[in-house]
Design a protein around this motif. Structure first.
Motif, PDB file in Angstrom:
ATOM      1  N   UNK A  99    -102.552  27.043  20.930  1.00  0.00           N
ATOM      2  CA  UNK A  99    -102.948  25.675  21.243  1.00  0.00           C
ATOM      3  C   UNK A  99    -104.151  25.708  22.165  1.00  0.00           C
ATOM      4  N   UNK A 100    -104.809  24.585  22.276  1.00  0.00           N
ATOM      5  CA  UNK A 100    -105.958  24.500  23.175  1.00  0.00           C
ATOM      6  C   UNK A 100    -105.418  24.473  24.603  1.00  0.00           C
ATOM      7  N   UNK A 101    -105.937  25.353  25.423  1.00  0.00           N
ATOM      8  CA  UNK A 101    -105.551  25.424  26.829  1.00  0.00           C
ATOM      9  C   UNK A 101    -106.375  24.441  27.647  1.00  0.00           C
ATOM     10  N   UNK A 102    -107.684  24.487  27.419  1.00  0.00           N
ATOM     11  CA  UNK A 102    -108.587  23.574  28.114  1.00  0.00           C
ATOM     12  C   UNK A 102    -109.943  23.592  27.418  1.00  0.00           C
ATOM     13  N   UNK A 103    -110.776  22.639  27.797  1.00  0.00           N
ATOM     14  CA  UNK A 103    -112.146  22.571  27.294  1.00  0.00           C
ATOM     15  C   UNK A 103    -113.066  22.361  28.478  1.00  0.00           C
ATOM     16  N   UNK A 104    -114.261  22.934  28.363  1.00  0.00           N
ATOM     17  CA  UNK A 104    -115.263  22.719  29.398  1.00  0.00           C
ATOM     18  C   UNK A 104    -116.638  22.719  28.748  1.00  0.00           C
ATOM     19  N   UNK A 105    -117.583  22.088  29.398  1.00  0.00           N
ATOM     20  CA  UNK A 105    -118.952  22.059  28.897  1.00  0.00           C
ATOM     21  C   UNK A 105    -119.760  23.074  29.696  1.00  0.00           C
ATOM     22  N   UNK A 106    -120.383  23.995  28.961  1.00  0.00           N
ATOM     23  CA  UNK A 106    -121.218  25.027  29.574  1.00  0.00           C
ATOM     24  C   UNK A 106    -122.570  24.975  28.885  1.00  0.00           C
ATOM     25  N   UNK A 107    -123.618  24.709  29.669  1.00  0.00           N
ATOM     26  CA  UNK A 107    -124.975  24.580  29.140  1.00  0.00           C
ATOM     27  C   UNK A 107    -125.016  23.603  27.965  1.00  0.00           C
ATOM     28  N   UNK A 108    -124.434  22.443  28.157  1.00  0.00           N
ATOM     29  CA  UNK A 108    -124.404  21.340  27.181  1.00  0.00           C
ATOM     30  C   UNK A 108    -123.623  21.670  25.917  1.00  0.00           C
ATOM     31  N   UNK A 109    -122.806  22.720  25.935  1.00  0.00           N
ATOM     32  CA  UNK A 109    -122.006  23.074  24.761  1.00  0.00           C
ATOM     33  C   UNK A 109    -120.530  23.084  25.155  1.00  0.00           C
ATOM     34  N   UNK A 110    -119.709  22.601  24.241  1.00  0.00           N
ATOM     35  CA  UNK A 110    -118.273  22.578  24.479  1.00  0.00           C
ATOM     36  C   UNK A 110    -117.711  23.983  24.317  1.00  0.00           C
ATOM     37  N   UNK A 111    -116.954  24.423  25.296  1.00  0.00           N
ATOM     38  CA  UNK A 111    -116.270  25.711  25.228  1.00  0.00           C
ATOM     39  C   UNK A 111    -114.766  25.416  25.255  1.00  0.00           C
ATOM     40  N   UNK A 112    -114.099  25.789  24.177  1.00  0.00           N
ATOM     41  CA  UNK A 112    -112.669  25.526  24.042  1.00  0.00           C
ATOM     42  C   UNK A 112    -111.904  26.833  24.258  1.00  0.00           C
ATOM     43  N   UNK A 113    -110.928  26.788  25.138  1.00  0.00           N
ATOM     44  CA  UNK A 113    -110.086  27.945  25.418  1.00  0.00           C
ATOM     45  C   UNK A 113    -108.753  27.773  24.697  1.00  0.00           C
ATOM     46  N   UNK A 114    -108.266  28.862  24.118  1.00  0.00           N
ATOM     47  CA  UNK A 114    -107.006  28.856  23.375  1.00  0.00           C
ATOM     48  C   UNK A 114    -105.989  29.744  24.082  1.00  0.00           C
ATOM     49  N   UNK A 115    -104.714  29.420  23.887  1.00  0.00           N
ATOM     50  CA  UNK A 115    -103.649  30.256  24.423  1.00  0.00           C
ATOM     51  C   UNK A 115    -102.500  30.309  23.431  1.00  0.00           C
ATOM     52  N   UNK A 116    -101.683  31.338  23.569  1.00  0.00           N
ATOM     53  CA  UNK A 116    -100.501  31.461  22.712  1.00  0.00           C
ATOM     54  C   UNK A 116     -99.468  30.409  23.086  1.00  0.00           C
ATOM     55  N   UNK A 117     -98.743  29.935  22.107  1.00  0.00           N
ATOM     56  CA  UNK A 117     -97.572  29.109  22.353  1.00  0.00           C
ATOM     57  C   UNK A 117     -96.360  30.041  22.416  1.00  0.00           C
ATOM     58  N   UNK A 118     -95.203  29.490  22.741  1.00  0.00           N
ATOM     59  CA  UNK A 118     -93.974  30.295  22.730  1.00  0.00           C
ATOM     60  C   UNK A 118     -93.728  30.854  21.330  1.00  0.00           C
ATOM     61  N   UNK A 119     -93.987  30.041  20.310  1.00  0.00           N
ATOM     62  CA  UNK A 119     -93.840  30.511  18.932  1.00  0.00           C
ATOM     63  C   UNK A 119     -94.831  31.637  18.637  1.00  0.00           C
ATOM     64  N   UNK A 120     -96.037  31.534  19.144  1.00  0.00           N
ATOM     65  CA  UNK A 120     -97.035  32.578  18.966  1.00  0.00           C
ATOM     66  C   UNK A 120     -96.615  33.879  19.628  1.00  0.00           C
ATOM     67  N   UNK A 121     -96.036  33.784  20.825  1.00  0.00           N
ATOM     68  CA  UNK A 121     -95.543  34.980  21.511  1.00  0.00           C
ATOM     69  C   UNK A 121     -94.428  35.639  20.709  1.00  0.00           C
ATOM     70  N   UNK A 122     -93.494  34.842  20.194  1.00  0.00           N
ATOM     71  CA  UNK A 122     -92.405  35.395  19.379  1.00  0.00           C
ATOM     72  C   UNK A 122     -92.947  36.058  18.124  1.00  0.00           C
ATOM     73  N   UNK A 123     -93.892  35.405  17.473  1.00  0.00           N
ATOM     74  CA  UNK A 123     -94.470  35.945  16.255  1.00  0.00           C
ATOM     75  C   UNK A 123     -95.183  37.265  16.530  1.00  0.00           C
ATOM     76  N   UNK A 124     -95.959  37.336  17.602  1.00  0.00           N
ATOM     77  CA  UNK A 124     -96.664  38.569  17.959  1.00  0.00           C
ATOM     78  C   UNK A 124     -95.663  39.666  18.319  1.00  0.00           C
ATOM     79  N   UNK A 125     -94.610  39.325  19.029  1.00  0.00           N
ATOM     80  CA  UNK A 125     -93.575  40.296  19.397  1.00  0.00           C
ATOM     81  C   UNK A 125     -92.900  40.849  18.149  1.00  0.00           C
ATOM     82  N   UNK A 126     -92.548  39.978  17.211  1.00  0.00           N
ATOM     83  CA  UNK A 126     -91.898  40.417  15.968  1.00  0.00           C
ATOM     84  C   UNK A 126     -92.828  41.291  15.135  1.00  0.00           C
ATOM     85  N   UNK A 127     -94.088  40.916  15.053  1.00  0.00           N
ATOM     86  CA  UNK A 127     -95.057  41.690  14.276  1.00  0.00           C
ATOM     87  C   UNK A 127     -95.296  43.052  14.915  1.00  0.00           C
TER      88      UNK A 127
END
Length: 110
Positions: free
Chosen positions: A55-83
């Motif tokens: 999911x999107x963690x946060x967004x910020x504008x850097x040099x007039x451009x949007x920078x979107x940060x992503x992070x794992x969800x609990x489901x993403x952590x489980x999926x990565x652990x299983x894989x």
């Protein structure tokens, strides 16, 4: 799960990151073997968001451009652990078979 997807989730497991950070982290994690292009990365990120793994963690504008940060969800952590567990099992099976191969006499050697 494809290798790029696995590596993207792995990159996001440590800390939320923006796209360029993910690209660089995947390159580092894979020892330069996987080099993501921006189009590939964002297509995978969109799919992972739709699947609820990130999911999107946060967004910020850097040099007039949007920078979107992503992070794992609990489901993403489980999926990565299983894989990760699945890949370990597969690697162990391959290593065991290779060890058995090393024990066999080589053809033509007396």
């Amino acid at each position: 799960m494809s290798e790029p997807t696995f590596l993207i989730l792995t990159a996001l497991a440590a800390t939320p990151q923006h796209g360029y950070g993910v690209i660089e982290d995947v390159r580092q994690i894979s020892d330069g073997q996987v080099r993501l292009r921006a189009g590939t990365l964002y297509a995978v990120l969109d799919r992972l968001r739709a699947d609820g793994l990130i999911e999107v963690d946060r967004e910020e504008v850097v040099q007039s451009r949007l920078r979107r940060y992503y992070r794992l969800t609990a489901l993403g952590e489980r999926s990565l652990t299983e894989q990760t567990a699945r890949l370990r099992r597969n690697a162990s099976a391959a290593a065991a078979r290779l060890r058995r191969t090393d024990l066999r006499p080589q053809e033509g050697v007396a």
